[in-house]
Design an enzyme around this catalytic site. Structure first.
Site, PDB file in Angstrom:
ATOM      1  N   GLY A  37      30.620   0.636  21.690  1.00  0.00           N
ATOM      2  CA  GLY A  37      29.372   0.550  20.951  1.00  0.00           C
ATOM      3  C   GLY A  37      28.529   1.755  21.291  1.00  0.00           C
ATOM      4  N   GLY A  40      27.914   1.351  25.265  1.00  0.00           N
ATOM      5  CA  GLY A  40      28.852   0.712  26.165  1.00  0.00           C
ATOM      6  C   GLY A  40      30.270   0.660  25.656  1.00  0.00           C
ATOM      7  N   ASP A 151      20.340  -5.110  14.498  1.00  0.00           N
ATOM      8  CA  ASP A 151      21.548  -4.383  14.103  1.00  0.00           C
ATOM      9  C   ASP A 151      22.570  -5.367  13.535  1.00  0.00           C
ATOM     10  OD1 ASP A 151      23.183  -2.161  13.714  1.00  0.00           O
ATOM     11  OD2 ASP A 151      24.030  -2.239  15.739  1.00  0.00           O
TER      12      ASP A 151
END
Length: 186
Positions: A37, A40, A151
């Site tokens: 992501g 991470g 998101d």
């Protein structure tokens, strides 16, 4: 150096600093990288204490304190959201070198974006409606706790092998009562 983040309690008020506990690297046998992501990387891991397979999210290598604080804030925010449609966090900690991580349920399945892309007929699209309703319920729960995802998209919703629908990646999530600065959403 310890990893610090701010946590906002569910009752309102000022943010407080949280130090994650140090966790022995032997606790988790970190394996295959399965996803990445913005900040991470997700790995499959084996929790040696409890004898189960989990997902470990680790911060991409950085010494930038604000990135570490955002990562810790994500872990703490996600952990507070206790709903069947939101990925549960099992543990948040830091490795002996100070790098933060958190362990969560490993959801075997696929992002909702894949069955959406594969659905050609009206019947196939309508068959996905229960997943959309599950997402709406999970997000409604988060909103009731003062948290917004920021998101939400089919790629951040997993459809598990057993039909479960799980909202993931709360990295841009915001606790509306938190005084921490917001990330800009493009």
């Amino acid at each position: 150096e310890s990893t610090l983040g701010s946590e906002h309690g569910s009752g309102g008020g000022a943010a407080r600093v949280v130090e994650l506990p140090e966790v022995d690297r032997e606790r988790y046998a970190v394996g295959e990288h399965v996803a990445s992501g913005g900040g991470g990387r997700i790995h499959v891991a084996h929790d040696g204490w409890l004898g189960r397979t989990v997902a470990i999210k680790r911060l991409r290598p950085t010494r930038e304190r604000t990135a570490q604080e955002r990562f810790v804030r994500e872990a703490l925010l996600t952990a507070r959201l206790q709903h069947p449609g939101i990925v549960p966090v099992y543990e948040a900690g830091r490795w002996p070198g100070g790098d933060p991580f958190y362990a969560m349920k490993l959801v075997s399945g696929q992002p909702l974006s894949k069955p959406i892309a594969a659905a050609r007929s009206l019947a196939e699209r309508l068959a996905l409606l229960p997943h959309v309703l599950d997402v709406a319920e999970a997000i409604a729960y988060a909103h009731s706790r003062g948290v917004i995802h920021r998101d939400l998209k089919p790629a951040n919703v997993l459809v598990g092998k057993f039909g479960e629908t799980v909202v993931i990646d709360w990295g841009l999530g915001k606790d509306l009562g938190d005084d921490a600065p917001s990330e800009r959403v493009e």
